[in-house]
Design an enzyme around this catalytic site. Structure first.
Site, PDB file in Angstrom:
ATOM      1  CE  LYS A 133       2.674   4.383  -0.182  1.00 12.68           C
ATOM      2  NZ  LYS A 133       2.532   5.778  -0.539  1.00 12.68           N
TER       3      LYS A 133
HETATM    4  C1  PLP Z   1       1.385   6.572  -0.595  1.00 13.08           C
HETATM    5  C2  PLP Z   1       1.471   8.044  -0.761  1.00 13.08           C
HETATM    6  C3  PLP Z   1       0.395   8.907  -0.454  1.00 13.08           C
HETATM    7  C4  PLP Z   1      -0.943   8.386   0.022  1.00 13.08           C
HETATM    8  O1  PLP Z   1      -0.903   7.856   1.307  1.00 13.08           O
HETATM    9  P1  PLP Z   1      -2.039   6.858   1.796  1.00 13.08           P
HETATM   10  O2  PLP Z   1      -1.590   6.374   3.118  1.00 13.08           O
HETATM   11  O3  PLP Z   1      -2.109   5.766   0.760  1.00 13.08           O
HETATM   12  O4  PLP Z   1      -3.308   7.644   1.857  1.00 13.08           O
HETATM   13  C5  PLP Z   1       0.571  10.272  -0.596  1.00 13.08           C
HETATM   14  N1  PLP Z   1       1.736  10.776  -1.073  1.00 13.08           N
HETATM   15  C6  PLP Z   1       2.784   9.988  -1.384  1.00 13.08           C
HETATM   16  C7  PLP Z   1       4.024  10.617  -1.920  1.00 13.08           C
HETATM   17  C8  PLP Z   1       2.694   8.608  -1.236  1.00 13.08           C
HETATM   18  O5  PLP Z   1       3.745   7.831  -1.573  1.00 13.08           O
END
Ligand code: PLP
Length: 496
Positions: free
Chosen positions: A113
């Protein structure tokens, strides 16, 4: 130069510039903003192979954010992708056991993120100034752990913004709580509520919808905004690392120019894999988009049957950021495969809200043939961590392991052995307990934080500063409140 606009997936007549869409986040009709076209690259792939991460970012984002000037965009990019990342490459590619792991966890909170949340605040404040918004921006977030910290780290110290994060006081992990309560920056506030995540989220939603509060805020020189994952200002920066990973493979001579690759993404809200889909439509030679789910396999079932059905048991897994039954960003794909027909999309999303289920037509399903969906259960996820470690000494986190396992299933089923980039979305240091259990080296007498030293001994990978810092950093935020006092806390912090 084309001038891309952003329209709502539920009503195409609602149209904004990029900067306006970023400021607003979600369309008023509940739809998501989508670009009126997906632009094509104006650089060749071998041009990209010569670029730094920052230059790649500029050459991708300028095609979408057409109302930002070059100077504005470069400023945002340079403020985002700097020493906050512990490697100059920003998103390095690590080969292990025949696949390429795209490490998206070298930012402040050691998870993917950060890739978008380190630039969003800069895009947002630039958007505010461009659109003559005089008020400061207040970000309100409810978090079950990870997003809150990534948003805090992104907005901390960004002039013209404030960020307030509510989390369930007894509902996040020890590491997650320490990460948040040690957050520096005068413009940040972290509050533990006496309630669960849903109550925190409901409280935040009520504040967003409260017209009186909105007025009081405006009088005090503030306006609310949201940093959640459906903001187009989070989606577009995620396209960049797919382009960058392809360019890295090209530069290393692992592939030839225009040679197709596959991409595997551990998926929750569908934002990360949608970015890969956009990259493909811009001209990046991606063959298959492999969508990996954990036991909450609503997306796997959707790709199999064409039916999206959220009415099922919710499971808590070792990959919590993928424990999701409504993948919000999927709406953008639905709109696209409906031939950008807003009324079709509106009907389907209405059915999802009302009954928790919708079904797409055969001709829409036909347009999904570049996607492959599958899932890994808890045992398979742990086995995959162990397998990759034994084969190559490389340690992956449970989210990445879900993707890695699903890629293995795909390869065995299809015999397709194109080079594959696997999005590695979190550092194993963020999920030390699960990882150490998977490789048979757990020590139940140690806390999660203590266990990070054991992981270091096993992997030889340096402890990221995100971990070393929380070991010694002082607690800055110790505020707690009852669920019905959230609004009072916000007002007090803002002095209104
Ligand atoms: C948010 C997240 C995901 C999922 O990603 P999306 O864009 O919501 O599909 C996968 N792995 C981690 C560690 C995340 O923080």
């Amino acid at each position: 130069m084309s001038n891309i606009k952003y329209v709502s997936t539920r009503d195409k007549s609602i149209s904004f510039t990029a900067s306006q869409a970023i400021l607003q986040g979600l369309s008023e009709d509940g739809g998501l903003f989508v670009p009126t076209e997906i632009p094509k690259f104006d650089k060749s792939l071998s041009d990209f192979a010569q670029m730094s991460y920052q230059e790649t970012a500029y050459n991708v984002m300028k095609l979408f954010f057409t109302d930002y000037t070059e100077e504005e965009l470069m400023k945002c990019i340079n403020a985002a992708y700097d020493e906050k990342f512990d490697t100059k490459e920003i998103a390095p590619l690590h080969m292990a056991d025949g696949a390429y792991y795209l490490e998206l966890f070298h930012g402040k909170t050691i998870a993917f993120k950060d890739m978008a949340l380190s630039i969003l605040p800069h895009l947002m404040i630039t958007a505010a100034r461009k659109n003559n918004v005089k008020e400061d921006i207040v970000i309100l977030t409810a978090t079950s752990g990870d997003t809150g910290k990534a948003a805090l780290a992104g907005f901390a110290g960004v002039e013209g913004t404030k960020i307030i994060v509510f989390y369930p006081k007894n509902g996040v992990s020890e590491i997650q709580e320490r990460q948040m309560v040690t957050q520096t920056g005068d413009n940040t506030l972290v509050v533990g509520i006496h309630g669960n995540f849903d109550q925190a989220q409901t409280g935040v939603k009520m504040m967003f919808g409260d017209e009186n509060l909105k007025k009081e805020l405006a009088d005090g020189g503030y306006r609310f905004s949201s940093a959640n994952s459906i903001n187009i200002g989070r989606l577009v920066p995620q396209i960049v690392y797919y382009v960058y990973s392809y360019a890295t493979l090209l530069k290393r001579g692992a592939i030839k120019e225009n040679e197709p690759i596959n991409v595997t993404v551990p998926t929750g809200n569908f934002g990360n894999i949608l970015a890969a889909f956009y990259a493909k439509n811009m001209g990046l030679p991606i063959a298959k988009l492999i969508c990996a789910s954990n036991e909450n396999k609503v997306l796997y079932d959707f790709f199999e049957s064409g039916k999206y059905d959220r009415n099922r048991e919710f499971r808590l897994t070792s990959s919590p950021s993928m424990d999701i039954l409504i993948s919000s960003n999927l709406e953008r794909l639905i709109y696209f495969i409906a031939g950008e027909d807003d009324s079709v999309n509106r009907t389907l999303m209405g059915a999802l809200t009302k009954d928790g289920v919708y079904e797409i037509t055969d001709s829409m399903k036909e347009k999904l043939k570049d996607f492959y969906g599958n899932y890994a259960d808890e045992a398979e996820t742990a086995e995959e961590i162990d397998h990759i470690y034994k084969e190559s000494g490389y340690i992956i986190d449970p989210h990445t392991a879900v993707a890695s396992k699903v890629y293995r299933k795909y390869k065995e089923e299809s015999g397709d052995d194109k080079a594959c980039v696997i999005a590695s979305t979190a550092s194993p240091y963020k999920f030390t307990r699960s990882v150490m259990k998977a490789i048979g080296k757990d020590d139940a007498s140690k806390s999660d934080i203590e266990l990070t030293d054991d992981l270091h001994a096993v992997s030889g990978v340096d402890l990221p500063s995100a971990i070393t810092e929380i070991k010694s950093a002082p607690v800055i935020h110790d505020k707690e409140c009852e669920v019905d006092k959230m609004q009072a806390v916000v007002k007090e912090f803002l002095g209104i």
